[in-house]
Design an enzyme around this catalytic site. Structure first.
Site, PDB file in Angstrom:
ATOM      1  N   LYS A  18       5.541 -14.001   3.706  1.00 43.71           N
ATOM      2  CA  LYS A  18       5.609 -14.923   2.563  1.00 43.71           C
ATOM      3  C   LYS A  18       7.067 -14.929   2.102  1.00 43.71           C
ATOM      4  O   LYS A  18       7.371 -14.717   0.920  1.00 43.71           O
ATOM      5  CB  LYS A  18       4.636 -14.440   1.472  1.00 43.71           C
ATOM      6  CG  LYS A  18       4.370 -15.431   0.355  1.00 43.71           C
ATOM      7  CD  LYS A  18       3.570 -16.646   0.750  1.00 43.71           C
ATOM      8  CE  LYS A  18       3.467 -17.605  -0.419  1.00 43.71           C
ATOM      9  NZ  LYS A  18       2.896 -18.911  -0.065  1.00 43.71           N
ATOM     10  N   ASP A  50      -4.378  -6.370   6.318  1.00 45.48           N
ATOM     11  CA  ASP A  50      -5.699  -5.903   5.906  1.00 45.48           C
ATOM     12  C   ASP A  50      -6.615  -7.115   5.699  1.00 45.48           C
ATOM     13  O   ASP A  50      -7.752  -7.172   6.206  1.00 45.48           O
ATOM     14  CB  ASP A  50      -5.557  -5.108   4.598  1.00 45.48           C
ATOM     15  CG  ASP A  50      -6.785  -4.271   4.290  1.00 45.48           C
ATOM     16  OD1 ASP A  50      -7.715  -4.252   5.108  1.00 45.48           O
ATOM     17  OD2 ASP A  50      -6.818  -3.648   3.217  1.00 45.48           O
ATOM     18  N   ASP A 108      -0.549 -17.942   3.524  1.00 49.61           N
ATOM     19  CA  ASP A 108      -1.594 -18.839   3.030  1.00 49.61           C
ATOM     20  C   ASP A 108      -1.940 -19.901   4.074  1.00 49.61           C
ATOM     21  O   ASP A 108      -3.113 -20.170   4.370  1.00 49.61           O
ATOM     22  CB  ASP A 108      -1.198 -19.475   1.689  1.00 49.61           C
ATOM     23  CG  ASP A 108       0.265 -19.898   1.632  1.00 49.61           C
ATOM     24  OD1 ASP A 108       1.026 -19.570   2.571  1.00 49.61           O
ATOM     25  OD2 ASP A 108       0.659 -20.571   0.663  1.00 49.61           O
ATOM     26  N   TYR A 116       0.838  -1.206   0.000  1.00 52.10           N
ATOM     27  CA  TYR A 116       0.000   0.000   0.000  1.00 52.10           C
ATOM     28  C   TYR A 116       0.873   1.258   0.000  1.00 52.10           C
ATOM     29  O   TYR A 116       0.440   2.312   0.430  1.00 52.10           O
ATOM     30  CB  TYR A 116      -0.915   0.025   1.229  1.00 52.10           C
ATOM     31  CG  TYR A 116      -2.027  -1.029   1.227  1.00 52.10           C
ATOM     32  CD1 TYR A 116      -2.153  -1.947   0.207  1.00 52.10           C
ATOM     33  CD2 TYR A 116      -2.946  -1.079   2.262  1.00 52.10           C
ATOM     34  CE1 TYR A 116      -3.159  -2.902   0.211  1.00 52.10           C
ATOM     35  CE2 TYR A 116      -3.962  -2.025   2.275  1.00 52.10           C
ATOM     36  CZ  TYR A 116      -4.061  -2.942   1.240  1.00 52.10           C
ATOM     37  OH  TYR A 116      -5.066  -3.890   1.257  1.00 52.10           O
TER      38      TYR A 116
END
Ligand code: NAD
Length: 370
Positions: A172, A229, A205, A123
């Protein structure tokens, strides 16, 4: 008396912030609201969705209660929410997901806190078209050591203060070999400085799957902007829905309280939205002010209103979301019911579960007794 900036926001924002104001009056805490407009009304009035007077007001008061603001998809203005966080350096987005009275959830024990870095990551706002034909585009994922260090420190400090069980970092790093690894390294080095607090890591995930299967295995979750988020909406869903999920944004000396939910345009002006998320933002604001008793009254009045289920909005009344469907009430009726209960709360009664005390962010001692 303490002065607090109030941004009613768009869509359901004016309705839910009015609800929070009504409950504030019931607490007897002397707050003077400095009302400023951001979002659609500000565009009409001044041409800008985030005029300078909004930022000036928050900088002056150091405290704000905010309703949600619409961000149109596609062209036009940048997100007001992202701009606000970046301009005021509100780096820590803290989103407690507490199930309330077992309503609207399959996991009545849910008591999680998502700590999300709120100024950079995907973002960052650094994005562009790659070619004139607009056939390719890039968004830059900005991760810095400074921002990673301060958000993971914030999470460990919160866990220490709140006596939480553990801190889980979500990233990740297996695929994002530079940005992910930088955040991971910052987390590992910070974890070593807090040996008394158990810590662990999860790939995002896997974390999404683990959360929907066994939310009670997790406690404080710290992560980067986009993952935070998404996971905070997921955690809100586990706890009972967006209608009951509050949030807070902390900078070095400024705190802004806003619900996890957005402006829900389809319910705007219908007196239908659940006011609880915004009212629990008020609870967090009162805790930040050191007004612990008033905050506790607000939390318990919300809890009792939801547990009784005589006056609750549609999202807590529908079959499928509750074992005991009832006729839905309006936003303003539910707010009035919560406000009515605030002075009647018996503070000597045991605190209803989940019983985390919840100063959540960084209570500001300079505001105590204001
Ligand atoms: P949303 O949270 O506004 O609504 C999603 C759905 O959740 C709604 O349709 C409704 O069913 C439910 N919901 C949300 N709040 C509720 C409440 N208080 N009571 C009962 N039900 C509620 O998300 P969206 O539709 O993706 O976004 C709408 C707009 O809000 C977009 O412009 C988005 O950018 C903006 N937004 C703003 C913020 C913010 O200001 N912090 C946060 C998220 C989204």
């Amino acid at each position: 008396m303490v002065k607090v900036t109030l941004i009613p926001g768009d869509g359901i924002g004016p309705e839910v912030t009015n609800a929070a104001r009504l409950v504030t009056t019931a607490t007897g805490v002397d707050i003077e609201w400095e009302v400023v407009e951001a979002g659609e009304k500000a565009i009409q009035a001044s041409g800008s969705p985030l005029p300078d007077n909004v930022l000036d007001s928050i900088r002056r008061n150091r405290l704000a209660l905010k309703g949600p603001i619409t961000t149109p998809i596609g062209g036009g203005f940048r997100s007001v929410n992202v701009a606000l966080r970046q301009q005021l350096d509100l780096y820590a987005s803290v989103r407690p997901a507490r199930a309330i009275a077992g309503e609207g959830t399959r996991f009545p024990e849910t008591d999680l806190i998502v700590v999300r870095e709120a100024t950079e990551g995907l973002y960052s706002g650094v994005e562009h078209w790659v070619d004139r034909e607009h056939s390719a585009a890039e968004t830059v994922n900005v991760i810095t050591r400074k921002a990673s260090d301060r958000i993971v420190r914030f999470a460990f400090e919160l866990a220490k203060r709140e006596k939480r069980r553990k801190v889980t970092a979500v990233h990740k790093a297996n695929i994002m070999k530079t940005t992910g690894a930088l955040f991971q390294t910052a987390f590992r080095e910070m974890a070593a400085k807090y040996p008394e607090i158990p810590s662990e890591e999860r790939l995002v995930d896997n974390m999404a799957m683990q959360l929907v299967k066994r939310p009670s295995e997790y406690d404080v979750i710290v992560t980067t902007n986009l993952f935070g988020d998404i996971l905070s909406d997921l955690c809100a869903g586990l706890a009972g829905g967006l209608g009951i999920a509050p949030g807070a944004l902390y900078g070095e000396s400024i705190a802004v309280f806003e619900p996890v939910h957005g402006s829900a345009p389809k319910y705007a002006g219908q007196d239908k939205a659940n006011p609880v998320a915004e009212i629990l933002c008020l609870e967090l604001l009162l805790r930040h002010l050191g007004k612990t008793e008033a905050a506790e009254r607000v939390y318990r009045a919300v809890w009792q209103t939801i547990a009784e289920k005589k006056v609750v909005t549609y999202d807590l009344a529908l079959p499928g979301y509750t074992n005991r469907p009832v006729a839905p009430s309006t936003c303003s009726a539910m707010a009035k019911e919560i406000a009515r209960k605030v002075p009647l709360v018996d503070l000597r009664a045991p605190r209803p579960a989940p019983s985390a005390s919840g100063t959540w962010g960084a209570p500001d001692p300079s505001l105590e007794g204001a």
